[in-house]
Motif scaffolding. Structure first.
Motif, PDB file in Angstrom:
ATOM      1  N   PRO A 129       1.465  -1.023   0.122  1.00  0.00           N
ATOM      2  CA  PRO A 129      -0.415   0.421  -0.481  1.00  0.00           C
ATOM      3  C   PRO A 129       0.545   1.616  -0.142  1.00  0.00           C
ATOM      4  CG  PRO A 129      -0.806  -1.561   1.768  1.00  0.00           C
ATOM      5  CD  PRO A 129       0.288  -2.148   1.226  1.00  0.00           C
ATOM      6  N   LYS A 130       2.034   0.829   0.262  1.00  0.00           N
ATOM      7  CA  LYS A 130       2.996   2.042   0.004  1.00  0.00           C
ATOM      8  C   LYS A 130       3.059   2.791  -1.292  1.00  0.00           C
ATOM      9  CE  LYS A 130       4.695   2.732   4.591  1.00  0.00           C
ATOM     10  NZ  LYS A 130       3.609   3.029   5.178  1.00  0.00           N
ATOM     11  N   PRO A 131       3.548   3.916  -2.002  1.00  0.00           N
ATOM     12  CA  PRO A 131       3.109   4.831  -2.850  1.00  0.00           C
ATOM     13  C   PRO A 131       4.546   4.201  -3.619  1.00  0.00           C
ATOM     14  CG  PRO A 131       4.528   6.296  -1.673  1.00  0.00           C
ATOM     15  CD  PRO A 131       4.081   4.753  -0.748  1.00  0.00           C
ATOM     16  N   LEU A 132       4.261   2.753  -3.903  1.00  0.00           N
ATOM     17  CA  LEU A 132       5.316   2.091  -5.262  1.00  0.00           C
ATOM     18  C   LEU A 132       4.561   1.067  -5.991  1.00  0.00           C
ATOM     19  CD1 LEU A 132       6.179  -0.984  -3.466  1.00  0.00           C
ATOM     20  CD2 LEU A 132       7.707   0.450  -2.086  1.00  0.00           C
ATOM     21  N   HIS A 133       4.982   0.821  -6.624  1.00  0.00           N
ATOM     22  CA  HIS A 133       4.760  -0.502  -7.886  1.00  0.00           C
ATOM     23  C   HIS A 133       5.122  -1.783  -7.646  1.00  0.00           C
ATOM     24  CE1 HIS A 133       3.394   2.350 -10.778  1.00  0.00           C
ATOM     25  NE2 HIS A 133       4.564   2.898 -10.768  1.00  0.00           N
ATOM     26  N   ARG A 134       3.935  -2.858  -7.536  1.00  0.00           N
ATOM     27  CA  ARG A 134       4.981  -4.368  -7.150  1.00  0.00           C
ATOM     28  C   ARG A 134       6.257  -4.658  -7.295  1.00  0.00           C
ATOM     29  NH1 ARG A 134      -0.687  -8.109  -6.942  1.00  0.00           N
ATOM     30  NH2 ARG A 134      -1.544  -6.625  -5.143  1.00  0.00           N
ATOM     31  N   THR A 135       6.371  -4.066  -9.288  1.00  0.00           N
ATOM     32  CA  THR A 135       8.317  -4.111  -9.828  1.00  0.00           C
ATOM     33  C   THR A 135       8.831  -3.808  -8.826  1.00  0.00           C
ATOM     34  OG1 THR A 135       6.701  -3.600 -12.197  1.00  0.00           O
ATOM     35  CG2 THR A 135       9.284  -4.095 -12.001  1.00  0.00           C
ATOM     36  N   GLU A 136       8.837  -2.504  -8.412  1.00  0.00           N
ATOM     37  CA  GLU A 136       9.729  -1.757  -7.553  1.00  0.00           C
ATOM     38  C   GLU A 136       9.734  -2.507  -6.196  1.00  0.00           C
ATOM     39  OE1 GLU A 136       9.788   2.826  -7.341  1.00  0.00           O
ATOM     40  OE2 GLU A 136       7.464   1.728  -7.464  1.00  0.00           O
ATOM     41  N   PHE A 137       8.487  -3.513  -5.725  1.00  0.00           N
ATOM     42  CA  PHE A 137       8.948  -4.221  -4.477  1.00  0.00           C
ATOM     43  C   PHE A 137      10.187  -5.641  -5.091  1.00  0.00           C
ATOM     44  CE2 PHE A 137       7.169  -8.044  -2.333  1.00  0.00           C
ATOM     45  CZ  PHE A 137       7.877  -8.470  -1.257  1.00  0.00           C
ATOM     46  N   LEU A 138       9.786  -5.804  -5.990  1.00  0.00           N
ATOM     47  CA  LEU A 138      10.254  -7.289  -6.050  1.00  0.00           C
ATOM     48  C   LEU A 138      12.239  -6.656  -6.707  1.00  0.00           C
ATOM     49  CD1 LEU A 138       9.805 -10.259  -7.279  1.00  0.00           C
ATOM     50  CD2 LEU A 138       9.444  -9.325  -9.775  1.00  0.00           C
ATOM     51  N   LEU A 139      12.261  -5.986  -7.685  1.00  0.00           N
ATOM     52  CA  LEU A 139      13.573  -5.692  -8.149  1.00  0.00           C
ATOM     53  C   LEU A 139      14.617  -4.895  -6.388  1.00  0.00           C
ATOM     54  CD1 LEU A 139      13.085  -3.125 -11.061  1.00  0.00           C
ATOM     55  CD2 LEU A 139      14.205  -5.668 -10.672  1.00  0.00           C
ATOM     56  N   GLY A 140      13.425  -4.499  -5.925  1.00  0.00           N
ATOM     57  CA  GLY A 140      14.485  -4.576  -4.057  1.00  0.00           C
ATOM     58  C   GLY A 140      14.265  -5.283  -3.350  1.00  0.00           C
ATOM     59  N   LYS A 141      13.488  -6.398  -3.959  1.00  0.00           N
ATOM     60  CA  LYS A 141      13.624  -7.493  -2.958  1.00  0.00           C
ATOM     61  C   LYS A 141      15.270  -8.594  -3.510  1.00  0.00           C
ATOM     62  CE  LYS A 141      11.916  -9.038   0.208  1.00  0.00           C
ATOM     63  NZ  LYS A 141      11.698  -8.580   1.784  1.00  0.00           N
ATOM     64  N   PHE A 142      15.251  -8.659  -4.833  1.00  0.00           N
ATOM     65  CA  PHE A 142      15.996  -9.232  -5.421  1.00  0.00           C
ATOM     66  C   PHE A 142      17.211  -8.523  -5.597  1.00  0.00           C
ATOM     67  CE2 PHE A 142      18.318  -9.971  -9.492  1.00  0.00           C
ATOM     68  CZ  PHE A 142      18.340 -11.667  -9.865  1.00  0.00           C
ATOM     69  N   LEU A 143      17.432  -7.602  -5.730  1.00  0.00           N
ATOM     70  CA  LEU A 143      18.502  -6.900  -5.442  1.00  0.00           C
ATOM     71  C   LEU A 143      19.563  -6.838  -4.272  1.00  0.00           C
ATOM     72  CD1 LEU A 143      18.837  -2.856  -6.846  1.00  0.00           C
ATOM     73  CD2 LEU A 143      20.127  -4.878  -7.130  1.00  0.00           C
ATOM     74  N   GLY A 144      18.109  -6.973  -2.537  1.00  0.00           N
ATOM     75  CA  GLY A 144      18.393  -6.911  -1.753  1.00  0.00           C
ATOM     76  C   GLY A 144      19.345  -8.125  -1.425  1.00  0.00           C
ATOM     77  N   TYR A 161      18.889 -13.682 -18.833  1.00  0.00           N
ATOM     78  CA  TYR A 161      17.827 -15.322 -18.073  1.00  0.00           C
ATOM     79  C   TYR A 161      17.651 -14.542 -17.143  1.00  0.00           C
ATOM     80  CZ  TYR A 161      16.464 -19.633 -18.707  1.00  0.00           C
ATOM     81  OH  TYR A 161      15.683 -20.275 -18.380  1.00  0.00           O
ATOM     82  N   ILE A 162      18.599 -13.992 -15.788  1.00  0.00           N
ATOM     83  CA  ILE A 162      18.196 -13.341 -15.530  1.00  0.00           C
ATOM     84  C   ILE A 162      16.629 -12.307 -15.353  1.00  0.00           C
ATOM     85  CG2 ILE A 162      18.532 -11.057 -13.304  1.00  0.00           C
ATOM     86  CD1 ILE A 162      21.037 -12.700 -12.904  1.00  0.00           C
ATOM     87  N   THR A 163      16.435 -11.114 -16.384  1.00  0.00           N
ATOM     88  CA  THR A 163      15.843  -9.939 -16.811  1.00  0.00           C
ATOM     89  C   THR A 163      14.552 -11.278 -17.258  1.00  0.00           C
ATOM     90  OG1 THR A 163      17.742  -8.744 -17.887  1.00  0.00           O
ATOM     91  CG2 THR A 163      15.613  -8.572 -18.519  1.00  0.00           C
ATOM     92  N   ILE A 164      14.930 -12.380 -17.872  1.00  0.00           N
ATOM     93  CA  ILE A 164      13.222 -13.452 -18.114  1.00  0.00           C
ATOM     94  C   ILE A 164      13.111 -13.427 -16.991  1.00  0.00           C
ATOM     95  CG2 ILE A 164      12.771 -14.959 -19.732  1.00  0.00           C
ATOM     96  CD1 ILE A 164      14.924 -14.251 -21.745  1.00  0.00           C
ATOM     97  N   MET A 165      13.384 -14.156 -15.970  1.00  0.00           N
ATOM     98  CA  MET A 165      12.682 -14.461 -15.155  1.00  0.00           C
ATOM     99  C   MET A 165      12.037 -14.083 -14.105  1.00  0.00           C
ATOM    100  SD  MET A 165      13.383 -17.650 -15.005  1.00  0.00           S
ATOM    101  CE  MET A 165      13.280 -18.336 -16.511  1.00  0.00           C
ATOM    102  N   LEU A 166      12.612 -12.563 -13.901  1.00  0.00           N
ATOM    103  CA  LEU A 166      12.175 -11.351 -13.360  1.00  0.00           C
ATOM    104  C   LEU A 166      11.400 -10.749 -13.610  1.00  0.00           C
ATOM    105  CD1 LEU A 166      15.240  -9.527 -12.200  1.00  0.00           C
ATOM    106  CD2 LEU A 166      13.938 -10.795 -10.862  1.00  0.00           C
ATOM    107  N   GLY A 167      10.916 -10.749 -15.190  1.00  0.00           N
ATOM    108  CA  GLY A 167      10.343 -10.485 -15.648  1.00  0.00           C
ATOM    109  C   GLY A 167       8.700 -11.322 -16.120  1.00  0.00           C
TER     110      GLY A 167
END
Lengths: 262, 345
Positions: free
Chosen positions: A88-103, A244-250
């Motif tokens: 519910p915070k002002p972010l897209h689900r993509t940002e959430f996923l990318l943040g988790k992946f980067l972490g 491959y990572i880009t495809i998997m994340l997509g």
């Protein structure tokens, strides 16, 4: 970008406080140190065996850590409902996923750095020390771990963590056998064209982990890969990994985009 | 469902902007991928031969054709029994789940919408946060996710912690927080970016009376700051105290919506007579008339149905030497309305 980094930082903090990570790291370090004992039993140069075992330990435990992270970190957010705080915070689900992946990537980098440091210390004790070839091997190992991480993350978006973990391990084994699958398909030894097509298809679809496979033997130029172990090759393998990572994340994003977080 | 109209002679007032607008909202959950296997897993006793004939996955309609509006600056209470669809509605509002049909708009934009989320603060039901973080670290993370400037968050975090009474727990990890403290830190994170709309899912559950009062005061304070608040609750006395309007949801349908004084009947439903030092003859009379009479300690409470004249029982009581403590005509309470609507369904 700050939101992605905030999630990544929090993920790193979460994984750093996870005892399982330390247990796995301890086993990896013990295996690297154990290579010294094995080295003493070697008939030829003990350094070859230490390099072999050290790289194998980093690769094995790196893979286990990558699969563990991939199947548990996002799943835990959903299971423990902490996702109700984030989404519910002002972010897209993509940002959430990318943040988790980067972490998770940052966690893997730290883990592999620690394991590599112990590995280099053992080598230095034998007067061998670090070399560019070993550095290349470690870069490839890290790239491979990141690909496994993305595969495990995608699988965890489809099913529970245990099944996703087993499937990730199975894909790792299949991916490491990709060259064998391709050779089998092109040689026509199966005697069944449908099977050849299936193997050929699997070769292109499944992650080609054979590309990242390294061993201490490479440093002695007796690798099964021949003499392609150049920075160019490392760049090519990393490029493949990034794609491959880009495809998997997509795909993971497509799965999460309209998922009901109940 | 449209709001109940106010008195016909009243001049129509200009309605404030609708902050939340739900139109024909529906949510159906599919239970299980392979229905029989899923049922078997849930409860082996439920597996019956006739289930084999079921080919379609089982569906649960959580919300049906829900339409309502919440206007700027009001406190709106979403009421309903357990499993009535309140939380599902709120989750759709927050973009956590997606409607099967209909739509929900916040500030005129269909959700989910990142620009709109910047104006909304949300406290989930039974909140679970990152328990390894300290209170200040957690609010720092919330503020960063909301894009709050570093300078502002440095000033706002201690102020909010003080406002929710957690200043002393500043350095304590959330895993050491009690349920009430988690509810408070949850409120703080919902307010960290100074939102225009605050959505609270059961904010009063798990709080002691003091905690409930604090939260009630906080909600009233938000109204005085011009913010819009929507919250779900089971604690009807609190809802009665602070809500401008309420909506009652039962089995996924909106049964009633409007201002409390419009929804609650002004008709006297009962008259309660409380007496002391009452002789048995008064109790006998109440029983003869079929009125409810309850002796508790020295006091006798007699409830007369509807608008029955209490004169007769009062005369009898005074003649027989009893002392009259109180005579109170009772009108319909929110609880009566709630129970009535729940039973109707």
């Amino acid at each position: 970008m700050d939101r992605i980094l905030a999630i990544a930082g929090n993920t790193l903090r979460e994984t750093n406080r996870n005892r399982v990570m330390y247990v796995l790291l301890l086993f990896a370090v013990l295996m690297i140190l154990g290579s010294v004992t094995m080295g003493k039993l070697a008939l030829r140069d003990p350094v070859i065996l230490i390099k072999d075992l050290g790289l194998a330990a980093i690769s094995l435990f790196g893979m286990i850590i990558a699969v563990y992270l991939g199947v548990t970190v996002v799943h835990r957010e959903l299971e423990q409902k902490t996702v109700y705080f984030i989404i519910p915070k002002p972010l897209h689900r993509t940002e959430f996923l990318l943040g988790k992946f980067l972490g998770m990537c940052a966690t893997l980098v730290i883990q592999i750095t620690v394991m590599s440091s112990v590995f280099f210390m053992v080598l230095m004790a034998y007067g061998a020390g670090a070399s560019v070839v070993l550095l290349k091997a470690l870069v490839l190992t890290l790239a491979e771990m990141l690909v496994i991480l993305s595969v495990a993350l995608f699988l965890s978006s489809l099913t529970g963590p245990i099944l996703a973990g087993f499937l990730s391990l199975a894909l790792f084994v299949l991916g490491r056998s990709s060259e064998f699958m391709r050779q089998l398909a092109t040689s026509g030894k199966t005697g069944w064209s449908a099977m050849d097509s299936l193997l050929n298809g699997a070769y292109y679809v499944l992650p080609d982990f054979h590309l990242f496979a390294v061993s201490g033997a490479i440093t002695q130029r007796v690798s099964i890969h021949g003499n392609f172990f150049t920075w160019g090759y490392v760049g090519y393998a990393c490029g493949y990994g990034a794609l491959y990572i880009t495809i998997m994340l997509g795909l993971t994003m497509l799965r999460l985009r309209r998922k009901d977080l109940v | 469902m449209a709001d109940k109209k106010s008195k016909p002679e009243a001049k129509p007032e200009a309605k404030p902007e609708a902050v939340i607008r739900a139109t024909g909202l529906c949510k159906t959950f599919v239970v299980g991928f392979i229905p029989v296997a899923k049922l078997a897993r849930r409860d082996a006793r439920e597996v019956r031969p006739e289930l084999d004939q079921k080919v379609l996955p089982r569906q649960v309609e959580a919300v049906r054709q829900l339409s309502f509006e919440v206007r700027a600056g009001e406190i709106f209470g979403l009421l309903g029994p357990n499993g009535s669809g309140k939380t599902t509605t709120i989750k759709m509002m927050m973009g956590l789940i997606f409607p099967t049909a209909g739509k929900i708009e916040l500030f005129g934009e269909t959700v989910p919408n990142v620009a709109v989320k910047r104006r909304v603060g949300y406290l989930p039901e039974n909140p679970t946060f990152y328990d390894y973080l300290r209170a200040d670290e957690f609010l720092e993370l919330s503020a960063r996710l909301c894009g709050v400037d570093k300078k502002i968050r440095r000033a706002r975090i201690p102020r909010l912690l003080e406002r929710v009474g957690l200043t002393e727990a500043l350095n304590r990890p959330l895993r050491k927080f009690s349920k009430g403290m988690l509810q408070r830190i949850g409120l703080a994170q919902a307010l960290i970016h100074d939102p225009d709309l605050v959505v609270l899912d059961e904010p009063l559950s798990g709080l002691d009376p003091l905690g409930r009062k604090d939260v009630r005061d906080l909600i009233s304070e938000l109204r005085s700051q011009g913010k819009t608040v929507i919250f779900s609750s089971h604690i009807l006395s609190d809802v009665e105290m602070i809500c401008d309007r309420v909506g009652i949801v039962v089995r996924g349908e909106l049964r009633d919506i409007g201002k409390l004084d419009e929804l609650l009947s002004a008709r006297v439903t009962e008259t309660e007579v409380v007496l002391e030092e009452t002789p048995a003859s008064v109790m006998d009379m109440a029983r003869e008339k079929g009125w409810s009479a309850l002796q508790k300690g020295d006091r006798l409470r007699i409830r007369l149905p509807g608008e029955t004249d209490p004169g007769e029982i009062l005369r009898k009581a005074l003649d027989d030497g009893a002392r009259v403590v109180s005579v109170v005509p009772l009108t319909e309470s929110l609880e009566d309305l709630f129970v009535r609507e729940a039973r109707k369904a």
